[in-house]
Design an enzyme around this catalytic site. Sequence first.
Site, PDB file in Angstrom:
ATOM      1  N   CYS A 107       0.922  -1.055  -0.052  1.00 15.91           N
ATOM      2  CA  CYS A 107       0.057   0.024   0.099  1.00 15.91           C
ATOM      3  C   CYS A 107       0.807   1.423  -0.011  1.00 15.91           C
ATOM      4  CB  CYS A 107      -1.120   0.202   1.189  1.00 15.91           C
ATOM      5  SG  CYS A 107      -2.040   1.529   1.269  1.00 15.91           S
ATOM      6  N   CYS A 138      -1.887   5.682   6.776  1.00 14.16           N
ATOM      7  CA  CYS A 138      -3.154   5.122   7.111  1.00 14.16           C
ATOM      8  C   CYS A 138      -3.370   4.265   8.336  1.00 14.16           C
ATOM      9  CB  CYS A 138      -3.704   4.382   5.943  1.00 14.16           C
ATOM     10  SG  CYS A 138      -5.278   3.389   6.064  1.00 14.16           S
ATOM     11  N   CYS A 183      -3.908  -0.586   8.505  1.00 15.55           N
ATOM     12  CA  CYS A 183      -2.965  -1.720   8.653  1.00 15.55           C
ATOM     13  C   CYS A 183      -1.858  -1.459   9.299  1.00 15.55           C
ATOM     14  CB  CYS A 183      -2.625  -2.228   7.289  1.00 15.55           C
ATOM     15  SG  CYS A 183      -3.647  -2.883   6.238  1.00 15.55           S
ATOM     16  N   GLN A 208     -19.239 -11.743   9.658  1.00 12.87           N
ATOM     17  CA  GLN A 208     -17.572 -11.672   9.700  1.00 12.87           C
ATOM     18  C   GLN A 208     -16.919 -11.288   8.527  1.00 12.87           C
ATOM     19  OE1 GLN A 208     -15.847 -12.132  12.355  1.00 12.87           O
ATOM     20  NE2 GLN A 208     -17.101 -13.452  13.678  1.00 12.87           N
ATOM     21  N   TYR A 213     -25.179 -12.359  21.023  1.00  9.76           N
ATOM     22  CA  TYR A 213     -25.035 -11.521  20.134  1.00  9.76           C
ATOM     23  C   TYR A 213     -24.579 -12.224  18.752  1.00  9.76           C
ATOM     24  CZ  TYR A 213     -22.939  -9.913  24.523  1.00  9.76           C
ATOM     25  OH  TYR A 213     -22.666  -9.652  25.878  1.00  9.76           O
ATOM     26  N   GLU A 272     -30.112 -11.096  19.884  1.00 14.15           N
ATOM     27  CA  GLU A 272     -29.294 -10.019  18.880  1.00 14.15           C
ATOM     28  C   GLU A 272     -30.149  -8.726  19.163  1.00 14.15           C
ATOM     29  OE1 GLU A 272     -27.356  -7.410  16.939  1.00 14.15           O
ATOM     30  OE2 GLU A 272     -26.722  -9.507  17.094  1.00 14.15           O
ATOM     31  N   ASP A 312     -20.377 -14.159  21.657  1.00 17.07           N
ATOM     32  CA  ASP A 312     -19.499 -13.210  20.381  1.00 17.07           C
ATOM     33  C   ASP A 312     -19.715 -11.975  20.712  1.00 17.07           C
ATOM     34  OD1 ASP A 312     -18.092 -12.798  18.359  1.00 17.07           O
ATOM     35  OD2 ASP A 312     -19.273 -13.793  17.115  1.00 17.07           O
ATOM     36  N   CYS A 351     -12.825 -10.656  19.224  1.00 20.05           N
ATOM     37  CA  CYS A 351     -11.767  -9.698  18.314  1.00 20.05           C
ATOM     38  C   CYS A 351     -10.901  -8.854  19.282  1.00 20.05           C
ATOM     39  CB  CYS A 351     -12.654  -9.186  17.195  1.00 20.05           C
ATOM     40  SG  CYS A 351     -13.576  -7.936  17.783  1.00 20.05           S
TER      41      CYS A 351
END
Length: 483
Positions: free
Chosen positions: A84, A90, A93, A292, A321, A342, A392, A419
């Site tokens: 990139c 940025c 990443c 996802q 979730y 949910e 989750d 995550c």
Amino acid sequence: MCVVRERIVERVITEKNYEFTGTVESFGSNGEGIVHRGETVFFAPFTVVGEKVKFKALKVKGKIGYAKALEILTPADERVRARCPVFTKCGGCQLQHLRYGAQLKLKSKTVQDALRKVAGIRMEIPLTVKSEHQFEYRNKLQVPVGVDSRGDTVIGFFAERSHRIVPIDRCPIHPSWAADIIAIFKKYAAKCGVSGYDEVNRRGTLRHIVVREVEGAFIVTAITYGNVLPEKDTLVAMLADKFNSFSLWHNVNDKDTNAVFGEKFTLIAGEGRYTASECGIRYEAGPNTFLQVNTGVCRKLYDRAVRYAAHCGAEAAIDAYSGGGLLTAMLAKAIGMAYGIEAVREASNCADALREANKLDGKMCNICGKVEDILPGLLKKLDAEKTFLLVDPPRKGVDRATIKAILASGIRHMAMISCNPSTMARDVGLLTGALIEEGSELKKNPNYGANGLAGYYSIVSVQPFDMFPQTKHVEVLLCLERK
């Protein structure tokens, strides 16, 4: 005299803007290199363990410092050329400079360190499950729209730890359709005089663009500060020139908040929701349905979670979730009965449509509400020995009251998908008894050991998955059993 002089030099060189040379010793939790200078620990992004680097101290507070790599004097074998052109500028990443195999090892270490530092849990973590696609893997694009110093509209990604937008034309972790979307909105903004949103002065029109790709169909959402999306027919025509199947939604977010979406969605063009198949399940997705972002890794993750649930011999499952209901349906097919909880109404409606499409009436029950409100009562109704629980949660983790309800329920088997290694470690620490509450604080439990604690959960397995190649982020599946 020489010792005194060395200490003076060391103190001066660790102050802001001073330059020094050092060797990167290890990685931090955000993928940055760590180097010691005297008693100061410096964190330096975009460096690799083993490299000799010329640094500039950017900020020093106490014994913690932040540095910028000015020159890589001796590159490591694991260093590669980033794809990139705005990498390091940025904030999307953090690891494009690192060979992919080393990224997988780093993410396993990140999970291991989080468990140890946050919860005092020491265990070896297996190698992170790889993504088959290291680039162009994201099925979702989410970009802010703002103004630059000249007042011109810009589209891009936020720089690290800021809301300054770095303009982009394309992003290598997104497929080529993302570049088409960005080009269309740039043309639309210029042609129709649509300005980006100025966060400082709270004025302007377009705040964000969010796009979800679903088996070749595109769910496009334009988020504006005001109630009007200017010349929307022109935007629809531009999208139609490039995409055969798409919907355009207008969302209004007039709040001074970091949240992307506001509450009001209006369908401008297209079907609104699209259907697709994944893991043998036919599902629907709309503009605010959680899925996802890496389809291939999602398959591996969900398959592992469902296999653990089936192995436990459960007769019912709870998917907390649950998003659009994909994993709930997989659990229902494997076990016989599954409940999905949910909070987002659109996602819950998609889960209801999924239940009908997959003929899971009587096997799948979707409940729309907050997990902290619904789960405690549901746990009381079901047999704790024969029910499997999967949580989750979002990045902030599981609500403390929900953790207490899980512990009080006596439910035997559960799993967590996360995550965020830090909040994951906190939540697992509470579930295993490795952490205890003292007032409003959490402290490591001196009585917790390798054999675990009765009445709490023991960790059966921990497996990281590389849902987000080239970034510092990692998805983790933890399987737990009540001791």
